[in-house]
Design a protein around this motif. Structure first.
Motif, PDB file in Angstrom:
ATOM      1  N   ALA A  55     -14.338   0.659  -4.170  1.00  0.00           N
ATOM      2  CA  ALA A  55     -15.547  -0.121  -4.421  1.00  0.00           C
ATOM      3  C   ALA A  55     -16.816   0.715  -4.376  1.00  0.00           C
ATOM      4  O   ALA A  55     -17.914   0.192  -4.246  1.00  0.00           O
ATOM      5  CB  ALA A  55     -15.636  -1.268  -3.432  1.00  0.00           C
ATOM      6  N   SER A  56     -16.690   2.036  -4.470  1.00  0.00           N
ATOM      7  CA  SER A  56     -17.880   2.871  -4.661  1.00  0.00           C
ATOM      8  C   SER A  56     -18.442   2.551  -6.040  1.00  0.00           C
ATOM      9  O   SER A  56     -17.810   1.847  -6.836  1.00  0.00           O
ATOM     10  CB  SER A  56     -17.474   4.350  -4.614  1.00  0.00           C
ATOM     11  OG  SER A  56     -16.565   4.615  -5.678  1.00  0.00           O
ATOM     12  N   ASN A 101     -12.430  -4.899   0.858  1.00  0.00           N
ATOM     13  CA  ASN A 101     -12.398  -5.001   2.316  1.00  0.00           C
ATOM     14  C   ASN A 101     -13.169  -6.223   2.762  1.00  0.00           C
ATOM     15  O   ASN A 101     -14.111  -6.638   2.095  1.00  0.00           O
ATOM     16  CB  ASN A 101     -13.084  -3.769   2.924  1.00  0.00           C
ATOM     17  CG  ASN A 101     -12.161  -2.581   2.962  1.00  0.00           C
ATOM     18  OD1 ASN A 101     -11.016  -2.694   3.388  1.00  0.00           O
ATOM     19  ND2 ASN A 101     -12.643  -1.437   2.507  1.00  0.00           N
ATOM     20  N   VAL A 150      -4.268   3.945  -7.740  1.00  0.00           N
ATOM     21  CA  VAL A 150      -5.025   4.784  -6.801  1.00  0.00           C
ATOM     22  C   VAL A 150      -4.861   6.254  -7.165  1.00  0.00           C
ATOM     23  O   VAL A 150      -3.910   6.641  -7.851  1.00  0.00           O
ATOM     24  CB  VAL A 150      -4.603   4.582  -5.321  1.00  0.00           C
ATOM     25  CG1 VAL A 150      -4.768   3.135  -4.884  1.00  0.00           C
ATOM     26  CG2 VAL A 150      -3.191   5.059  -5.057  1.00  0.00           C
ATOM     27  N   ALA A 172      -8.673  -0.935  -5.890  1.00  0.00           N
ATOM     28  CA  ALA A 172      -9.267  -1.245  -4.578  1.00  0.00           C
ATOM     29  C   ALA A 172     -10.425  -0.330  -4.185  1.00  0.00           C
ATOM     30  O   ALA A 172     -10.848  -0.387  -3.049  1.00  0.00           O
ATOM     31  CB  ALA A 172      -8.183  -1.202  -3.493  1.00  0.00           C
ATOM     32  N   TYR A 194      -6.681   9.639  -1.205  1.00  0.00           N
ATOM     33  CA  TYR A 194      -7.903  10.048  -0.496  1.00  0.00           C
ATOM     34  C   TYR A 194      -7.600  11.097   0.562  1.00  0.00           C
ATOM     35  O   TYR A 194      -8.409  11.356   1.444  1.00  0.00           O
ATOM     36  CB  TYR A 194      -8.620   8.831   0.111  1.00  0.00           C
ATOM     37  CG  TYR A 194      -7.745   7.947   0.975  1.00  0.00           C
ATOM     38  CD1 TYR A 194      -7.609   8.192   2.330  1.00  0.00           C
ATOM     39  CD2 TYR A 194      -7.051   6.878   0.432  1.00  0.00           C
ATOM     40  CE1 TYR A 194      -6.804   7.394   3.125  1.00  0.00           C
ATOM     41  CE2 TYR A 194      -6.238   6.067   1.219  1.00  0.00           C
ATOM     42  CZ  TYR A 194      -6.117   6.336   2.561  1.00  0.00           C
ATOM     43  OH  TYR A 194      -5.321   5.537   3.347  1.00  0.00           O
ATOM     44  N   TYR A 241     -11.593   9.657 -10.481  1.00  0.00           N
ATOM     45  CA  TYR A 241     -11.695   8.484 -11.353  1.00  0.00           C
ATOM     46  C   TYR A 241     -11.688   8.901 -12.832  1.00  0.00           C
ATOM     47  O   TYR A 241     -11.154   8.171 -13.683  1.00  0.00           O
ATOM     48  CB  TYR A 241     -12.955   7.675 -11.027  1.00  0.00           C
ATOM     49  CG  TYR A 241     -12.787   6.765  -9.820  1.00  0.00           C
ATOM     50  CD1 TYR A 241     -11.927   5.672  -9.875  1.00  0.00           C
ATOM     51  CD2 TYR A 241     -13.485   6.981  -8.641  1.00  0.00           C
ATOM     52  CE1 TYR A 241     -11.766   4.818  -8.791  1.00  0.00           C
ATOM     53  CE2 TYR A 241     -13.338   6.141  -7.546  1.00  0.00           C
ATOM     54  CZ  TYR A 241     -12.474   5.058  -7.630  1.00  0.00           C
ATOM     55  OH  TYR A 241     -12.315   4.217  -6.549  1.00  0.00           O
ATOM     56  N   ILE A 274     -12.639   7.495   1.237  1.00  0.00           N
ATOM     57  CA  ILE A 274     -12.950   6.184   0.642  1.00  0.00           C
ATOM     58  C   ILE A 274     -14.428   5.866   0.900  1.00  0.00           C
ATOM     59  O   ILE A 274     -14.803   5.439   1.980  1.00  0.00           O
ATOM     60  CB  ILE A 274     -12.038   5.082   1.216  1.00  0.00           C
ATOM     61  CG1 ILE A 274     -10.558   5.484   1.075  1.00  0.00           C
ATOM     62  CG2 ILE A 274     -12.305   3.756   0.510  1.00  0.00           C
ATOM     63  CD1 ILE A 274      -9.562   4.453   1.567  1.00  0.00           C
ATOM     64  N   GLN A 275     -15.267   6.065  -0.105  1.00  0.00           N
ATOM     65  CA  GLN A 275     -16.712   5.894   0.079  1.00  0.00           C
ATOM     66  C   GLN A 275     -17.051   4.472   0.491  1.00  0.00           C
ATOM     67  O   GLN A 275     -17.913   4.247   1.331  1.00  0.00           O
ATOM     68  CB  GLN A 275     -17.442   6.235  -1.227  1.00  0.00           C
ATOM     69  CG  GLN A 275     -17.549   7.732  -1.439  1.00  0.00           C
ATOM     70  CD  GLN A 275     -18.270   8.085  -2.732  1.00  0.00           C
ATOM     71  OE1 GLN A 275     -18.770   7.234  -3.456  1.00  0.00           O
ATOM     72  NE2 GLN A 275     -18.312   9.379  -3.018  1.00  0.00           N
ATOM     73  N   SER A 276     -16.373   3.510  -0.105  1.00  0.00           N
ATOM     74  CA  SER A 276     -16.734   2.121   0.211  1.00  0.00           C
ATOM     75  C   SER A 276     -16.410   1.794   1.665  1.00  0.00           C
ATOM     76  O   SER A 276     -17.037   0.926   2.257  1.00  0.00           O
ATOM     77  CB  SER A 276     -16.050   1.147  -0.746  1.00  0.00           C
ATOM     78  OG  SER A 276     -14.669   1.387  -0.794  1.00  0.00           O
ATOM     79  N   PHE A 290      -9.050  -5.623  -4.973  1.00  0.00           N
ATOM     80  CA  PHE A 290      -8.841  -5.845  -3.541  1.00  0.00           C
ATOM     81  C   PHE A 290     -10.046  -5.272  -2.804  1.00  0.00           C
ATOM     82  O   PHE A 290     -10.316  -4.072  -2.897  1.00  0.00           O
ATOM     83  CB  PHE A 290      -7.545  -5.136  -3.144  1.00  0.00           C
ATOM     84  CG  PHE A 290      -7.247  -5.152  -1.671  1.00  0.00           C
ATOM     85  CD1 PHE A 290      -7.758  -6.132  -0.842  1.00  0.00           C
ATOM     86  CD2 PHE A 290      -6.423  -4.187  -1.126  1.00  0.00           C
ATOM     87  CE1 PHE A 290      -7.477  -6.143   0.507  1.00  0.00           C
ATOM     88  CE2 PHE A 290      -6.136  -4.185   0.227  1.00  0.00           C
ATOM     89  CZ  PHE A 290      -6.665  -5.156   1.043  1.00  0.00           C
ATOM     90  N   ALA A 292       0.850  -1.194   0.000  1.00  0.00           N
ATOM     91  CA  ALA A 292       0.000   0.000   0.000  1.00  0.00           C
ATOM     92  C   ALA A 292       0.885   1.244   0.000  1.00  0.00           C
ATOM     93  O   ALA A 292       2.096   1.171   0.246  1.00  0.00           O
ATOM     94  CB  ALA A 292      -0.887   0.000   1.237  1.00  0.00           C
ATOM     95  N   ASP A 293       0.281   2.389  -0.273  1.00  0.00           N
ATOM     96  CA  ASP A 293       1.038   3.640  -0.185  1.00  0.00           C
ATOM     97  C   ASP A 293       0.076   4.824  -0.095  1.00  0.00           C
ATOM     98  O   ASP A 293      -1.025   4.769  -0.647  1.00  0.00           O
ATOM     99  CB  ASP A 293       1.931   3.816  -1.422  1.00  0.00           C
ATOM    100  CG  ASP A 293       2.958   4.929  -1.227  1.00  0.00           C
ATOM    101  OD1 ASP A 293       3.478   5.055  -0.101  1.00  0.00           O
ATOM    102  OD2 ASP A 293       3.235   5.669  -2.181  1.00  0.00           O
ATOM    103  N   HIS A 309     -14.196  13.223  -5.436  1.00  0.00           N
ATOM    104  CA  HIS A 309     -14.112  11.757  -5.553  1.00  0.00           C
ATOM    105  C   HIS A 309     -14.277  11.240  -6.993  1.00  0.00           C
ATOM    106  O   HIS A 309     -13.405  10.563  -7.541  1.00  0.00           O
ATOM    107  CB  HIS A 309     -15.175  11.163  -4.625  1.00  0.00           C
ATOM    108  CG  HIS A 309     -15.237   9.671  -4.616  1.00  0.00           C
ATOM    109  ND1 HIS A 309     -15.993   8.956  -5.514  1.00  0.00           N
ATOM    110  CD2 HIS A 309     -14.643   8.746  -3.826  1.00  0.00           C
ATOM    111  CE1 HIS A 309     -15.863   7.661  -5.268  1.00  0.00           C
ATOM    112  NE2 HIS A 309     -15.049   7.516  -4.237  1.00  0.00           N
TER     113      HIS A 309
END
Ligand SMILES: Cc1cc2nc3c(=O)[nH]c(=O)nc-3n(C[C@H](O)[C@H](O)[C@H](O)COP(=O)(O)O)c2cc1C
Length: 449
Positions: free
Chosen positions: A229-230, A247, A135, A227, A138, A158, A332-334, A245, A57-58, A154
């Motif tokens: 997922a919204s 959660n 990514v 990663a 966020y 994308y 991170i909405q998800s 990926f 991760a970063d 947000h």
């Protein structure tokens, strides 16, 4: 043949990653994160256990949402200090032969041309074992560090990423013909200039006029991870990701998410990995004792600092039982959706803290090796995932436990490989060649030659 479980170690080039506070455990070695020996040992352990990959991760900023200050994150080493993950990889690649590397790189602050070169370099040096977790960040703290007042909204992030992907595909796949070298050799040259194309682009966010500086690497495009997922994140994943990926959390919710992702990806195969923390012993009692031992070092403050930043909510402003206002987040909405699923719509700081079994919202799976293996197999069946991204607890023993206790059981049950498949990271994961295939958009950019 039974469906094979994929295993990734989920890590970060820092002291405290997901389970905050573990670095205070006397046996934990994560404070050696700034030495190559530490990472080389880790890579060798993972390869001994036939792990598919190390997922790094970063983030590019500090966690300063909690109390409006980075102090809690700094005190607790919650993802700060933090090294550049890409620079760790060549040393680990030199010490291993098969392990894949999924590296998180935030595209928002780096020109596609520069990033594409670095990733191609890594794919060459690892002999085709490079992966990229796409990514856009966020954290407002990262945006401020880069001279902006706040991060992009947000969904706009994308959109930016879609344009970025088009450009890096054209650099990786479309600039050098596959025969540029052989055609060059035939004329006594290193490469044939007529087999190399300029990439020209004049878009909403980026302008570019260049050839790719690197000749084609084994995979051209690295294995692509995502990663978010919204709804917008899933749309992005369906177009670009090869591995997603997700959660953890209650299985039915994850199963729904996985089914939706697969439906959106259509004919394209998706490898979905779910996050998990494992605490395993030779007996259940040993595992429970280990959990109690680890728990003594878990940091609620570190977990609050991390949760505040990833959810975009300052928990320092709330009393324990005050209802938390969770409007639309730019973080991170998800994660906000997962929190609401777990704690109900009316959630409070107390409900959040109650979820911190160790040092995060990710509850560990605790048990004997057989029990943990059963739990993993249930996840595979009930949520239709392809494997697991395993968060660390006390390093390196948590991963040694998996290698020594869990992997042999999964192998006996016929759900885990006994040897690596040959080839690149993509070959090993999907068995369909080193390069992306149609209908993936990267394949459409390819200069076959
Ligand atoms: C399990 C998981 C891991 C993530 N890891 C990172 C990371 O290492 N660095 C980062 O900048 N964003 C990370 N993200 C954020 C997302 O990739 C994404 O860019 C963004 O926050 C939006 O997610 P959303 O679509 O769910 O709102 C992660 C998200 C999830 C769900």
């Amino acid at each position: 043949m039974k469906k094979q479980i994929k295993l990734n170690a989920f890590d970060m080039a820092c002291v405290g990653h997901i389970q905050q506070g573990m670095w205070r455990h006397p046996r934990d070695q994560a404070t050696q994160y700034n030495t190559l020996d530490y990472w080389i040992r880790l890579a060798r352990t993972l390869e001994r256990g036939l792990f598919d990959g190390l997922f790094l991760a970063d983030v590019l900023g500090v966690y300063d949402v909690y109390g409006g200050s980075p102090d809690a994150a700094i005190r607790e080493a919650a993802q700060v200090p933090l090294l550049d993950p890409m620079l760790l990889v060549p040393a680990m690649a030199a010490a291993t032969e098969h392990l894949g590397f999924g590296i998180t790189c935030n595209l928002a602050y780096e020109a596609p041309y520069l990033f594409a070169r670095r990733m191609s370099t890594l794919d060459h040096l690892t002999k085709g074992r490079a992966g990229w977790n796409i990514v856009t960040g966020y954290l407002d703290s990262a945006a401020r560090a880069m001279g902006l007042s706040a991060q992009m909204a947000h969904d706009d992030r994308y959109d930016l990423a879609d344009e970025y992907m088009e450009l890096v595909y054209r650099l990786w796949e479309g600039s050098w013909g596959a025969d540029a070298r052989s055609a060059g050799a035939a004329m006594g040259a290193y490469a044939d200039p007529s087999r190399i194309r300029r990439v020209r682009h004049d878009g909403a966010q980026y302008k570019l006029d260049a050839i790719h500086l690197v000749e084609p690497s084994p995979q051209r495009t690295p294995v692509l991870f995502q990663a978010g997922a919204s709804d917008r994140g899933r749309r992005f994943a369906a177009r670009h990701a090869e591995c997603v990926f997700v959660n953890g959390g209650p299985k039915p919710g994850v199963a729904q998410l996985v089914a939706d992702l697969r439906a959106r990806a259509g004919a394209r195969p998706l490898c979905v990995m779910v996050g998990a923390t494992l605490i395993v012993g030779r007996t259940e009692a040993e595992a429970r004792n280990k959990l109690e031992d680890y728990r003594r070092h878990a940091s609620v403050e570190g977990a609050l600092a991390h949760a505040s930043a990833s959810l975009g909510i300052d928990f320092a402003r709330y009393g324990m039982d005050e209802p938390v206002q969770s409007g639309p987040t730019q973080a991170i909405q998800s994660n906000v959706e997962a929190m609401a699923r777990a704690a109900g719509p009316a959630w409070t700081k107390r409900k959040l803290i109650d979820q911190f079994v160790l040092g995060s919202r990710q509850p560990p799976v605790v048990g004997s090796a057989e029990q943990v293996a059963d739990a993993l197999m249930q996840w595979m069946d009930e949520a239709d995932v392809d494997g697991f991204n395993l968060s660390r607890t006390v390093m390196p023993e948590c991963l040694e436990d998996v290698v020594e206790l869990i992997v042999p059981i999964l192998q006996e049950r016929g759900v885990f490989k006994r040897a690596y498949a040959p080839g690149t990271y993509r070959d090993k994961l999907f068995g369909a060649g080193a390069l992306l295939q149609p209908p993936h958009p990267a394949a459409h950019s390819r200069f076959e030659g």
